[in-house]
Design an enzyme around this catalytic site. Structure first.
Site, PDB file in Angstrom:
ATOM      1  N   SER A  10     -46.343  -0.255  -8.139  1.00 43.72           N
ATOM      2  CA  SER A  10     -45.132  -1.030  -7.913  1.00 43.72           C
ATOM      3  C   SER A  10     -44.835  -1.185  -6.421  1.00 43.72           C
ATOM      4  CB  SER A  10     -43.966  -0.399  -8.668  1.00 43.72           C
ATOM      5  OG  SER A  10     -42.903  -1.310  -8.827  1.00 43.72           O
ATOM      6  N   ASP A  31     -45.567  -4.072 -14.557  1.00 46.92           N
ATOM      7  CA  ASP A  31     -45.400  -2.939 -13.647  1.00 46.92           C
ATOM      8  C   ASP A  31     -46.156  -1.687 -14.128  1.00 46.92           C
ATOM      9  OD1 ASP A  31     -44.187  -0.663 -12.213  1.00 46.92           O
ATOM     10  OD2 ASP A  31     -42.739  -2.146 -11.517  1.00 46.92           O
TER      11      ASP A  31
END
Length: 778
Positions: free
Chosen positions: A98, A244
């Site tokens: 991320s 993600d």
């Protein structure tokens, strides 16, 4: 295998302790086999290992850096990197998730921490991460949609049902920025060949499996790793839809070990779980559930740490996932945490000479000019590849310029026809192929827009307006587009349908046949004192054909012909006797029809259609009857100009508008121009003043009291408006008589579903008006 053989042998006496010749040969064979297997495994591991020290004394352990996700809290990673550089601690490989992938990927590309901090300080990362586009850069059609619809959020539908976008943010601006900053790295690179070997962690949206991205486009890998579900749209990489990586491995220590790291420096900047009394909505509960999943996989990853590894946890307090404005605070927290961990890290430090050599070997590759040998366009949708090629300002043989190309990519996405348009340069031998990947909006091809306006004041009944828009781009390969706008309200019912056919790819000419219907109400007031005498219901039907020309991103010009029919009838009436003693109605029905030539020029460069803090706006309309008798001929002109400027949180905007009917009154709009209502002489009732000539001006001061981050509410304002204007009718000279004045004090909040106002207006003579309003349309 040895353990199995031993279990089949009888216990030996002391005399039998010396092995026989056969046993000796068996033991030797087993030892050689084990040695061979160990050598094979070690060789295979060495072949796969990406994390190996490239400088320093023999025997230096390979150092792997692990950076977790956490949104804006990820600025703390920069603080950690700055301390590592200051103390000459090398990094041999990076595994990240991320926001950690953003920092880690840029560092792996060869940037120093200081260079990264300088670059990030020069951009508004919040605007970039959330795809905020300056309104002045949008096509005029989208700017006009913003005047009616809440943030132009489109609900898509097709034969399979209704759908919303997979994410509120497409991430196009962030990927373009990363593409620019990593331009020297080919789009088909192995991440082992980066200055520092790198891995980005993502999650397969279909299977839930962890995906370790180790080659291809570095910006695309980073973009996939940060695609937080619900906020950022998923990214498709090699046929897999990725989101993600924090869902499966927010602190990818295991991945760093797999890369060959012998010492791991793990930086965990994850947000703490919120207390139960802070969960005030279903969205809060959903966010807490995601947080629980992340905390669970981080706990499992922490179990992979051994005694030689170092865990760094910056103290970030309440700093939120979206708090990009407090980047210096996060960087300082990262520095403090890294300095506290230095006693465990100092043994990894290199001498100044060794670190200088290591730094030189890990610098960003020098971007040498590369010429594009061919262009490959991939269009996933209805837009022909030819149209995309024509929108590019690059040709085979040109030097690859990622910044210029990304402007073309963003222009295509902001035009509204695509979910994303990306570019990358793929190098194979002496061939440099520019690959442009354009994906249309998968939640289409039909789109619905919604807007709501509510109004209540002390001077009239108030009301509501519900706006619904329909958009159908690319009905044909030639670019034919269908547009419908409808309004249902307490004071209005309207419909506008239009087909827009492009005529030129180069200049954007288009032709637009349209039909319109409108039913509304017009109040008739006594002048002084102001008493409502009656109310007319007026209805208009119109059909026309326009020729249009977009003026780049400045605005739009349209000219055409139209036929219209109008009818107005009083809702309640009075009677009187004329001089001949005949009974007459006080308010007669009104009929009219016209065939006219019409022109409209709009230049709109405001940052907001209602809360303008900078920019300018200009509109000019003209309409004249064709083939009419002299007694029915009329010409109508209208113009408006507005300019806005801001100074920090203070802003001022000023406007002037005027209109006049020449020769005769417009037969389809007998009530002409009106004033009264919010931001149009606010102390008076809506449309209280009517006539065939109008002059109005205003100056508004606003103070932006505060802004809200990651909230449906955007900013809070307080303001003051000074207004003056009047209308004139019949034989009264234009501008004759005094201008009516109004002063308004207001407070307002901008939000995702429209602006909200609360204000009070005053006019000379004791006139006042208190109002509350939602939306742009009252």
């Amino acid at each position: 295998m040895i353990r199995a053989l031993a279990s089949q042998t009888k216990p030996q006496t002391a005399a039998q302790t010396r092995p026989s010749h056969a046993e000796h040969r068996l033991h030797c064979a087993a030892a050689l086999l084990l040695f061979g297997l160990a050598t094979f495994v070690q060789s295979a591991h060495a072949a796969d290992a990406a994390c190996t020290p490239h400088a320093g004394p023999d025997g230096r352990p390979a150092v792997g850096l692990v950076l977790s996700g956490g949104g804006a809290r990820g600025y703390a990673h920069l603080g950690v990197l700055k301390v590592l550089e200051e103390n000459r601690i090398p990094i041999d490989c990076i595994a990240a998730t991320s926001m950690g992938s953003v920092v880690g990927g840029l560092y792996a590309s060869g940037m120093t921490a200081q260079e990264m901090e300088t670059r990030l300080a020069q951009v508004n990362l919040a605007d970039i991460a959330f795809d905020v586009v300056e309104r002045a850069d949008l096509p005029q059609s989208q700017r006009e949609d913003e005047q009616l619809y809440a943030n132009s959020l489109a609900l898509g539908f097709s034969g399979s049902g209704f759908r919303l976008p997979a994410g509120l943010v497409q991430g196009n601006r962030l990927q373009a920025l990363l593409q620019d900053w990593t331009a020297a790295i080919p789009g088909n690179a192995s991440f082992n060949q980066l200055p520092i070997p790198f891995r980005a962690i993502a999650t397969d949206l279909q299977t839930g499996q962890k995906v370790v991205l180790e080659n291809g486009s570095l910006p695309q890998a980073i973009r996939a790793s940060i695609a937080l579900p619900g906020l950022f749209a998923p990214t498709e990489v090699d046929g897999r839809t990725l989101v993600d990586g924090g869902l499966v491995s927010n602190l990818p220590i295991e991945t760093a070990h797999d890369m060959g790291a012998q010492v791991v420096i793990a930086v965990d900047i994850g947000s703490p779980l919120r207390p139960l009394d802070a969960l005030a909505s279903p969205a809060d509960v959903m966010q807490q559930m995601i947080g629980i999943l992340i905390h669970q996989n981080v706990a499992r990853q922490r179990e992979q740490l051994d005694a030689n590894d170092v865990l760094i946890e910056p103290s970030l307090g309440p700093l939120s996932f979206t708090d990009f404005a407090n980047a210096p605070q996060a960087i300082a927290a990262g520095e403090a945490a890294a300095r506290a961990a230095l006693p465990k890290l100092q043994h990894l430090a290199l001498s100044p000479e060794q670190y200088a050599a290591w730094r030189t070997a890990h610098m960003t590759p020098v971007a040498t000019p590369v010429r594009i040998t061919r262009i490959e366009v991939k269009s996933h949708g209805a837009v022909p590849e030819k149209r995309i090629v024509e929108a590019l300002h690059v040709h085979p043989g040109d030097v690859y310029d990622p910044k210029a190309l990304d402007k073309d990519m963003l222009a295509l996405t902001t035009a509204g026809g695509f979910e994303s348009v990306t570019q990358q340069l793929v190098t194979e031998g002496d061939q440099n192929t520019l690959v442009v990947d354009a994906r249309d909006k998968p939640w289409g091809p039909n789109f619905l827009l919604f807007g709501l306006g509510l109004s209540a004041s002390s001077s009239d009944e108030g009301g509501f307006r519900l706006h619904v828009g329909y958009r159908r781009p690319w009905l044909t390969s030639s670019g034919l587009e269908g547009l419908v706008d409808a309004t249902v309200g307490s004071d209005m019912l309207s419909f506008h349908g239009e087909l827009r056919q492009p005529l030129s790819d180069s200049f954007g000419y288009y032709v637009a046949p349209y039909v319109e219907f409108e039913r509304s109400y017009a109040n008739v007031f006594q002048d002084d004192p102001y008493i409502k005498l009656t109310q007319y219901q007026q209805q208009t039907e119109r059909a026309g054909l326009d020729f249009g020309l977009p003026l780049a991103n400045l605005g739009d010009f349209r000219v055409g012909v139209a036929y219209a029919h109008g009818f107005a009838s009083p809702q309640y009436n009075g009677q009187y006797y004329d001089e001949n003693g005949n009974l007459q109605l006080e308010y007669p029905d009104i009929y009219g029809r016209e065939f006219t030539a019409r022109a409209r020029l709009v230049i709109d460069q405001l940052d907001d259609p209602l809360f303008a803090r900078k920019g300018y706006y200009f509109e000019l309309r003209a309409e004249r009857t064709l083939f009419a008798q002299p007694q029915n001929t009329f010409t109508e002109l209208y113009g408006k100009a507005l300019v806005a400027a801001s100074y920090g949180r203070q802003s001022v905007n000023a406007s002037i508008e005027a209109g006049k009917d020449f020769q005769n009154t417009n037969p389809v709009n007998p009530f002409g121009f009106t004033l009264g209502g919010f931001q149009h002489l606010s102390a008076y009732a809506a449309d209280q003043l009517a006539g065939n000539s109008m002059l109005y001006g205003q100056v508004t001061y606003m103070n932006q009291l505060t802004t809200f981050t990651a909230s449906p509410f955007h900013a809070l304002y307080a303001g003051l408006s000074l207004e003056a204007g009047n209308v004139w009718d019949g034989d009264i000279q234009y501008g004759g008589g005094p201008l009516k004045r109004s002063v308004t004090f207001f407070t307002s909040v901008t939000s995702s579903f429209g602006p909200i106002y609360l204000g009070v207006a005053f006019a000379p003579g004791g006139r006042n008006n208190f109002y509350i309003q939602l939306g742009h349309t009252y």
